[in-house]
Write a protein that holds these residues in place. Sequence first.
Motif, PDB file in Angstrom:
ATOM      1  N   LYS A  98       0.832  -1.191   0.000  1.00  0.00           N
ATOM      2  CA  LYS A  98       0.000   0.000   0.000  1.00  0.00           C
ATOM      3  C   LYS A  98       0.874   1.251   0.000  1.00  0.00           C
ATOM      4  CE  LYS A  98      -3.831  -2.103   2.564  1.00  0.00           C
ATOM      5  NZ  LYS A  98      -4.632  -2.033   3.804  1.00  0.00           N
ATOM      6  N   THR A  99       0.433   2.234  -0.711  1.00  0.00           N
ATOM      7  CA  THR A  99       1.148   3.507  -0.713  1.00  0.00           C
ATOM      8  C   THR A  99       0.729   4.319   0.505  1.00  0.00           C
ATOM      9  OG1 THR A  99       1.218   3.537  -3.116  1.00  0.00           O
ATOM     10  CG2 THR A  99       1.587   5.631  -1.983  1.00  0.00           C
ATOM     11  N   PRO A 100       1.683   4.693   1.363  1.00  0.00           N
ATOM     12  CA  PRO A 100       1.301   5.443   2.558  1.00  0.00           C
ATOM     13  C   PRO A 100       0.737   6.812   2.193  1.00  0.00           C
ATOM     14  CG  PRO A 100       3.684   5.415   2.303  1.00  0.00           C
ATOM     15  CD  PRO A 100       3.136   4.474   1.274  1.00  0.00           C
ATOM     16  N   LYS A 101      -0.232   7.244   2.957  1.00  0.00           N
ATOM     17  CA  LYS A 101      -0.884   8.523   2.707  1.00  0.00           C
ATOM     18  C   LYS A 101      -0.446   9.529   3.754  1.00  0.00           C
ATOM     19  CE  LYS A 101      -5.459  10.634   2.199  1.00  0.00           C
ATOM     20  NZ  LYS A 101      -6.935  10.385   2.251  1.00  0.00           N
ATOM     21  N   SER A 102      -0.159  10.740   3.322  1.00  0.00           N
ATOM     22  CA  SER A 102       0.260  11.789   4.253  1.00  0.00           C
ATOM     23  C   SER A 102      -0.883  12.144   5.198  1.00  0.00           C
ATOM     24  CB  SER A 102       0.699  13.037   3.472  1.00  0.00           C
ATOM     25  OG  SER A 102       1.083  14.061   4.371  1.00  0.00           O
ATOM     26  N   VAL A 103      -0.574  12.233   6.484  1.00  0.00           N
ATOM     27  CA  VAL A 103      -1.580  12.583   7.486  1.00  0.00           C
ATOM     28  C   VAL A 103      -2.037  14.026   7.302  1.00  0.00           C
ATOM     29  CG1 VAL A 103      -2.007  12.839   9.966  1.00  0.00           C
ATOM     30  CG2 VAL A 103      -0.687  10.891   9.113  1.00  0.00           C
ATOM     31  N   VAL A 104      -1.109  14.889   6.931  1.00  0.00           N
ATOM     32  CA  VAL A 104      -1.408  16.296   6.668  1.00  0.00           C
ATOM     33  C   VAL A 104      -0.760  16.663   5.333  1.00  0.00           C
ATOM     34  CG1 VAL A 104      -1.210  18.663   7.490  1.00  0.00           C
ATOM     35  CG2 VAL A 104      -1.415  16.818   9.136  1.00  0.00           C
ATOM     36  N   THR A 105      -1.480  17.416   4.512  1.00  0.00           N
ATOM     37  CA  THR A 105      -0.934  17.814   3.219  1.00  0.00           C
ATOM     38  C   THR A 105      -1.074  19.323   3.036  1.00  0.00           C
ATOM     39  OG1 THR A 105      -1.642  15.675   2.331  1.00  0.00           O
ATOM     40  CG2 THR A 105      -0.938  17.337   0.751  1.00  0.00           C
ATOM     41  N   PRO A 106      -0.125  20.103   3.550  1.00  0.00           N
ATOM     42  CA  PRO A 106      -0.187  21.558   3.368  1.00  0.00           C
ATOM     43  C   PRO A 106       0.072  21.939   1.916  1.00  0.00           C
ATOM     44  CG  PRO A 106       1.868  20.925   4.417  1.00  0.00           C
ATOM     45  CD  PRO A 106       1.044  19.689   4.332  1.00  0.00           C
ATOM     46  N   LYS A 107      -0.526  23.052   1.504  1.00  0.00           N
ATOM     47  CA  LYS A 107      -0.404  23.495   0.119  1.00  0.00           C
ATOM     48  C   LYS A 107       0.384  24.785  -0.040  1.00  0.00           C
ATOM     49  CE  LYS A 107      -3.027  20.145  -1.451  1.00  0.00           C
ATOM     50  NZ  LYS A 107      -2.460  19.031  -2.266  1.00  0.00           N
ATOM     51  N   GLU A 108       0.146  25.744   0.861  1.00  0.00           N
ATOM     52  CA  GLU A 108       0.729  27.064   0.696  1.00  0.00           C
ATOM     53  C   GLU A 108       1.276  27.588   2.022  1.00  0.00           C
ATOM     54  OE1 GLU A 108       1.132  28.843  -2.027  1.00  0.00           O
ATOM     55  OE2 GLU A 108       0.125  27.417  -3.366  1.00  0.00           O
ATOM     56  N   PRO A 109       2.381  28.351   1.997  1.00  0.00           N
ATOM     57  CA  PRO A 109       2.816  29.063   3.195  1.00  0.00           C
ATOM     58  C   PRO A 109       1.732  30.051   3.632  1.00  0.00           C
ATOM     59  CG  PRO A 109       4.560  29.033   1.540  1.00  0.00           C
ATOM     60  CD  PRO A 109       3.315  28.538   0.868  1.00  0.00           C
ATOM     61  N   GLY A 110       1.620  30.247   4.934  1.00  0.00           N
ATOM     62  CA  GLY A 110       0.636  31.187   5.458  1.00  0.00           C
ATOM     63  C   GLY A 110      -0.726  30.591   5.724  1.00  0.00           C
ATOM     64  N   LYS A 111      -0.963  29.349   5.309  1.00  0.00           N
ATOM     65  CA  LYS A 111      -2.248  28.692   5.545  1.00  0.00           C
ATOM     66  C   LYS A 111      -2.011  27.358   6.242  1.00  0.00           C
ATOM     67  CE  LYS A 111      -6.498  27.062   3.369  1.00  0.00           C
ATOM     68  NZ  LYS A 111      -7.273  26.905   2.116  1.00  0.00           N
ATOM     69  N   PRO A 112      -2.481  27.195   7.499  1.00  0.00           N
ATOM     70  CA  PRO A 112      -2.275  25.929   8.204  1.00  0.00           C
ATOM     71  C   PRO A 112      -3.139  24.824   7.612  1.00  0.00           C
ATOM     72  CG  PRO A 112      -3.638  27.424   9.509  1.00  0.00           C
ATOM     73  CD  PRO A 112      -3.180  28.198   8.321  1.00  0.00           C
ATOM     74  N   ALA A 113      -2.664  23.598   7.759  1.00  0.00           N
ATOM     75  CA  ALA A 113      -3.395  22.415   7.305  1.00  0.00           C
ATOM     76  C   ALA A 113      -3.534  21.462   8.480  1.00  0.00           C
ATOM     77  CB  ALA A 113      -2.660  21.736   6.147  1.00  0.00           C
ATOM     78  N   ALA A 114      -4.644  20.732   8.521  1.00  0.00           N
ATOM     79  CA  ALA A 114      -4.939  19.879   9.673  1.00  0.00           C
ATOM     80  C   ALA A 114      -5.195  18.445   9.248  1.00  0.00           C
ATOM     81  CB  ALA A 114      -6.140  20.423  10.435  1.00  0.00           C
ATOM     82  N   GLY A 115      -4.907  17.516  10.176  1.00  0.00           N
ATOM     83  CA  GLY A 115      -5.222  16.107  10.012  1.00  0.00           C
ATOM     84  C   GLY A 115      -5.569  15.529  11.366  1.00  0.00           C
ATOM     85  N   GLU A 116      -5.997  14.290  11.418  1.00  0.00           N
ATOM     86  CA  GLU A 116      -6.395  13.701  12.693  1.00  0.00           C
ATOM     87  C   GLU A 116      -6.167  12.206  12.697  1.00  0.00           C
ATOM     88  OE1 GLU A 116     -11.167  13.239  11.731  1.00  0.00           O
ATOM     89  OE2 GLU A 116     -10.479  14.939  12.933  1.00  0.00           O
ATOM     90  N   ALA A 117      -6.177  11.648  13.926  1.00  0.00           N
ATOM     91  CA  ALA A 117      -6.008  10.212  14.116  1.00  0.00           C
ATOM     92  C   ALA A 117      -6.706   9.823  15.412  1.00  0.00           C
ATOM     93  CB  ALA A 117      -4.526   9.843  14.187  1.00  0.00           C
ATOM     94  N   SER A 118      -7.059   8.528  15.545  1.00  0.00           N
ATOM     95  CA  SER A 118      -7.770   8.042  16.727  1.00  0.00           C
ATOM     96  C   SER A 118      -7.170   6.736  17.222  1.00  0.00           C
ATOM     97  CB  SER A 118      -9.254   7.801  16.421  1.00  0.00           C
ATOM     98  OG  SER A 118      -9.980   8.976  16.330  1.00  0.00           O
ATOM     99  N   GLY A 119      -7.241   6.549  18.542  1.00  0.00           N
ATOM    100  CA  GLY A 119      -6.880   5.273  19.131  1.00  0.00           C
ATOM    101  C   GLY A 119      -5.416   5.111  19.443  1.00  0.00           C
ATOM    102  N   ALA A 120      -5.074   3.862  19.820  1.00  0.00           N
ATOM    103  CA  ALA A 120      -3.732   3.568  20.314  1.00  0.00           C
ATOM    104  C   ALA A 120      -2.811   2.975  19.257  1.00  0.00           C
ATOM    105  CB  ALA A 120      -3.833   2.595  21.494  1.00  0.00           C
ATOM    106  N   ASP A 121      -3.302   2.740  18.065  1.00  0.00           N
ATOM    107  CA  ASP A 121      -2.511   2.045  17.058  1.00  0.00           C
ATOM    108  C   ASP A 121      -1.881   2.971  16.026  1.00  0.00           C
ATOM    109  OD1 ASP A 121      -3.181  -0.405  18.206  1.00  0.00           O
ATOM    110  OD2 ASP A 121      -5.045  -0.517  17.050  1.00  0.00           O
ATOM    111  N   GLU A 122      -1.934   4.271  16.269  1.00  0.00           N
ATOM    112  CA  GLU A 122      -1.384   5.209  15.296  1.00  0.00           C
ATOM    113  C   GLU A 122       0.149   5.217  15.370  1.00  0.00           C
ATOM    114  OE1 GLU A 122      -3.115   6.695  13.010  1.00  0.00           O
ATOM    115  OE2 GLU A 122      -4.941   5.767  13.804  1.00  0.00           O
ATOM    116  N   PRO A 123       0.836   5.182  14.240  1.00  0.00           N
ATOM    117  CA  PRO A 123       2.302   5.116  14.247  1.00  0.00           C
ATOM    118  C   PRO A 123       2.942   6.482  14.407  1.00  0.00           C
ATOM    119  CG  PRO A 123       1.501   5.094  12.004  1.00  0.00           C
ATOM    120  CD  PRO A 123       0.275   5.097  12.885  1.00  0.00           C
TER     121      PRO A 123
END
Length: 496
Positions: A98-123
């Motif tokens: 499987k191709t790993p997917k980025s948890v957060v993918t920012p596009k431009e300086p000056g604009k924050p980007a967000a991602g999330e995860a749940s549980g105890a199995d997150e690497p």
Amino acid sequence: MNRTTLSLIAAVTALAAVTGFAAASQPGGEDDTAAKAAAHLPVERSSLLCPTPSQSDLAETAYTSYTPVTKDAQDSGKAELLPTETGASDSGAKGKAKTPKSVVTPKEPGKPAAGEASGADEPALVGTADGKLAPGWTVQQTTTVEAGTGRGLLGVNCSAPDTDFYFPGASTADDRNDYIHLTNPDNEAAVVDVQLYGPDGAVKSEVGEGIQIGPHSSVPVLLSTLTEKAYTNLTLHVSARSGRVAAVVSAADDKLGGDWLPASADPAGSLVLPGIPKDATNARLVVFAPGQDDADLKVQLATSSGKIVPAGHDSLHVKSGMTAAVDLGQVTRGDAGSLILTPTEDAVPVVAALRVTRGKGADQETAFIPATRDIGGRATVADNRAKGSTLALTAPGATGKVKVTASQGTGGGTATTKEYTVKGGTTLSVTPPVPAGLKGTYALTVEPVSGGEVYGSRMLEEKQDGVPAFTVQTLPDDRGTVSVPQAGEDLSVLQK
């Protein structure tokens, strides 16, 4: 021409080609000038590593990525945070991984980007940013755990890899579960030594020697497995024999919650620990002297009105190679402050951290404030909220003026800027500016305007069934620029 002369010519030519700044001049001629001052240029690549968020099934983790706008940065670039574990083979995709997917993918300086995860199995995550997204790239990992050991609000700035770290404030006490998380971003294995120092010096242990961290992987080590004896206050030293790692301690208490303990600033004779909350019910100072000499330190608290001496704790003696700890109690007494450590006589390098407690009885929560560098050219912190963010700024010497910029939000909003003057010897605690029309979370950048050095931290807080859950992140220079020396040919090296 002899062999030496040819080698010298080759060396000069190679230097000119590598630097790209060479300018020909005749030896002894009118064009001879002193070397130009180094230029500060935007970095072109940044690496950050985020530890495994939690061992709790109740954990909810938010990732926020932000790159401030930087003058002269490149026009293009990308950033991504990838898991250290890429997953098992996908039989439905003809055996391809499987191709790993980025948890957060920012596009431009000056604009924050967000991602999330749940549980105890997150690497753990390995992040890279290049081009326009590299200068000052910052990622905040914030985890909420509602119950159990280490419950509370846990926040940490994902950190760059290095080879040497000190963590004063670690513990192997019966009520603590402290892990050192070691993450290797590179293609070769890293080998790391982990050494504990208690009140009597080095703690004997062979288990912490030669720990191997595989390529693009992360290893958590439970500190209590490194010693049979329980120590309430320890200093942890992590040093890489080969390779490099990111390192951070997760500290979980059975009753007092938990948080991440980042590394202290490099050993120095004077240290600043900024942003003790005004309602702190206790602050425990832990100091370690890694050198050959004992350290004698003056302890001061920079309040809103000036420096004072904490009652009964005007000085601290730290023996060489040993960890010293002192409980300062309710040191702030309703007025947010910062701890300043200075040598009483000869300067001896030390490292330090504070364990800060808020709340009472069963509703207590803890966070850590390590000694930190000043904001330098610019400091950045992500994941600020419309409510629950507090900015603490300290000028240990001369008065300093700073500019604070609140970015647009992850979901929208208009950036805004405000300037603050921090009087010498004081701590200024403020609610930071909030973007107009904010949606989501936003980032703060702090930049010097004039005057003396300023140190800072940001506190996040939220209520959890009566528990004053909080976490504190310091604001060191985000190292968005690098010093590039100007170079020129000097043909006089060819003359005898």
